[in-house]
Design a protein around this motif. Sequence first.
Motif, mmCIF file in Angstrom:
data_model
loop_
_atom_site.group_PDB
_atom_site.id
_atom_site.type_symbol
_atom_site.label_atom_id
_atom_site.label_comp_id
_atom_site.label_asym_id
_atom_site.label_seq_id
_atom_site.Cartn_x
_atom_site.Cartn_y
_atom_site.Cartn_z
ATOM 1 N N LYS A 230 0.830 -1.200 0.000
ATOM 2 C CA LYS A 230 0.000 0.000 0.000
ATOM 3 C C LYS A 230 0.868 1.254 0.000
ATOM 4 N N THR A 231 0.492 2.231 -0.803
ATOM 5 C CA THR A 231 1.180 3.522 -0.837
ATOM 6 C C THR A 231 0.131 4.624 -0.936
ATOM 7 N N ASP A 232 0.567 5.835 -1.241
ATOM 8 C CA ASP A 232 -0.362 6.952 -1.472
ATOM 9 C C ASP A 232 -0.019 7.573 -2.827
ATOM 10 N N PRO A 233 -0.812 8.507 -3.323
ATOM 11 C CA PRO A 233 -0.602 9.017 -4.689
ATOM 12 C C PRO A 233 0.497 10.069 -4.812
ATOM 13 N N ASP A 234 1.036 10.552 -3.703
ATOM 14 C CA ASP A 234 1.988 11.654 -3.764
ATOM 15 C C ASP A 234 3.411 11.169 -4.023
ATOM 16 N N ALA A 235 4.231 12.059 -4.566
ATOM 17 C CA ALA A 235 5.657 11.761 -4.763
ATOM 18 C C ALA A 235 6.355 11.709 -3.411
ATOM 19 N N LEU A 236 7.489 11.048 -3.388
ATOM 20 C CA LEU A 236 8.274 10.989 -2.156
ATOM 21 C C LEU A 236 8.859 12.363 -1.852
ATOM 22 N N PRO A 237 8.901 12.748 -0.570
ATOM 23 C CA PRO A 237 9.476 14.047 -0.206
ATOM 24 C C PRO A 237 10.999 13.989 -0.213
ATOM 25 N N SER A 238 11.614 15.132 -0.077
ATOM 26 C CA SER A 238 13.078 15.194 -0.031
ATOM 27 C C SER A 238 13.607 15.198 1.397
ATOM 28 N N GLN A 266 19.318 10.031 4.001
ATOM 29 C CA GLN A 266 20.168 9.752 2.837
ATOM 30 C C GLN A 266 19.342 9.176 1.685
ATOM 31 N N VAL A 267 18.385 8.313 2.012
ATOM 32 C CA VAL A 267 17.542 7.726 0.972
ATOM 33 C C VAL A 267 16.715 8.807 0.280
ATOM 34 N N LEU A 268 16.103 9.694 1.076
ATOM 35 C CA LEU A 268 15.255 10.733 0.496
ATOM 36 C C LEU A 268 16.064 11.742 -0.312
ATOM 37 N N ALA A 269 17.306 11.940 0.056
ATOM 38 C CA ALA A 269 18.156 12.815 -0.744
ATOM 39 C C ALA A 269 18.353 12.242 -2.148
ATOM 40 N N GLU A 270 18.256 10.907 -2.230
ATOM 41 C CA GLU A 270 18.433 10.215 -3.518
ATOM 42 C C GLU A 270 17.122 10.086 -4.282
ATOM 43 N N VAL A 271 16.015 9.807 -3.571
ATOM 44 C CA VAL A 271 14.770 9.453 -4.254
ATOM 45 C C VAL A 271 13.677 10.506 -4.113
ATOM 46 N N GLY A 272 13.946 11.576 -3.379
ATOM 47 C CA GLY A 272 12.939 12.624 -3.223
ATOM 48 C C GLY A 272 12.426 13.116 -4.568
ATOM 49 N N GLY A 273 11.105 13.223 -4.718
ATOM 50 C CA GLY A 273 10.493 13.646 -5.977
ATOM 51 C C GLY A 273 10.039 12.498 -6.853
ATOM 52 N N LYS A 274 10.514 11.274 -6.569
ATOM 53 C CA LYS A 274 10.112 10.119 -7.373
ATOM 54 C C LYS A 274 8.716 9.654 -6.955
ATOM 55 N N GLN A 275 7.964 9.160 -7.905
ATOM 56 C CA GLN A 275 6.691 8.515 -7.633
ATOM 57 C C GLN A 275 6.941 7.062 -7.210
ATOM 58 N N PHE A 276 5.946 6.454 -6.585
ATOM 59 C CA PHE A 276 6.126 5.074 -6.134
ATOM 60 C C PHE A 276 6.282 4.108 -7.301
ATOM 61 N N GLY A 277 5.749 4.468 -8.464
ATOM 62 C CA GLY A 277 5.944 3.631 -9.641
ATOM 63 C C GLY A 277 7.402 3.490 -10.013
ATOM 64 N N GLU A 278 8.213 4.449 -9.606
ATOM 65 C CA GLU A 278 9.651 4.389 -9.858
ATOM 66 C C GLU A 278 10.408 3.862 -8.637
ATOM 67 N N PHE A 279 9.912 4.209 -7.436
ATOM 68 C CA PHE A 279 10.622 3.807 -6.217
ATOM 69 C C PHE A 279 10.415 2.324 -5.883
ATOM 70 N N LYS A 280 9.202 1.814 -6.084
ATOM 71 C CA LYS A 280 8.955 0.418 -5.724
ATOM 72 C C LYS A 280 9.860 -0.570 -6.472
#
Length: 342
Positions: A230-238, A266-280
């Motif tokens: 389960k996730t939500d529709p928003d992009a990951l924060p920084s 450190q993770v969010l510095a790398e993936v912040g702004g990505k959607q879950f379709g890219e992060f998962k």
Amino acid sequence: MTETKFTPRVFSGIQPSGNLHLGNYLGALKRFVDMQGEDFETIYCMVDLHAITVWQDPARLREKTREVCAGFIAAGLDPEKSILFNQSQVAEHTQLAWIFNCIARMGWMQRMTQFKDKAGKNAQNASLGLFAYPALMAADILTYHATHVPVGEDQKQHLELTRDIAIKFNHDYGVDFFPVTEPVIGGPAPRVMNLRDGSRKMSSSDASDMTRINMTDDADEIAKKIRKAKTDPDALPSETDGLSERPEARNLVNIYAALSDQTAEQVLAEVGGKQFGEFKPMLAELAVAKLSPISTEMARLMGEEAEIDRILARGAEKARAIAAPILQQTYDIVGMVGAKQG
């Protein structure tokens, strides 16, 4: 009174009452492996006596005890570097627990929130073992004079009780015999949450297998469960502040951080702004790389039951070599005449 210098020694254990899952790995096994080295003597236990505080199917308990041992080894614990054994094979645990039953106070035990949670509204029908369980946990730790215990937040209260018992014993008998054990709490994911509900802890007792990643899951199953988490529709924060009201997002970021030995920042510095379709897919690839070799090795080891039993028997011998003298000294302090350990 001279202050005793205790050998730096780690003790911890896992109940063999359910499937080992990702929460056990990140919250316990991975930390056990990290602590295995020259700084500490490390003792790790399958706490099968704790498991029977609620009824267990005997055949399943035997299977799960061996499975936990296989999980320990597959995760990186070396039986030549750490002592691995099942609790019921070292009688000193229950013998010291009786002494501690006489040291601990009823009020201390009644405050234990885990008993209240497990017993529920029908506490009068709960087993005496479930009520007295924290005294046995104290004995597990102190029969080895363990100085450090890696614990999750849900066990912190029990370790505080262990410290109280050690302090009261030392005070009552005018000795500095038991160490006041230090908790080791930390890591990016000390509490791994349910993949379908980020407000609940990941658990082997949940009815749906999709809520957890089992340590026996193969690569395809691991990837599928992360894909369906389960996730939500928003992009990951920084920044981590952006996860405060997003429990599922926070859980997946914490899992990624723990598996990659990074902080959430450190993770969010790398993936912040990505959607879950890219992060998962990133998380799935990492989880498969880290976890599928463990599940493969566990399956191999579970096909070698006799070898697991030999490892547990050797571990019990090593454990008794430490525990028996400590119990004997405890008996001497308390005043037990002629109580000698074999």
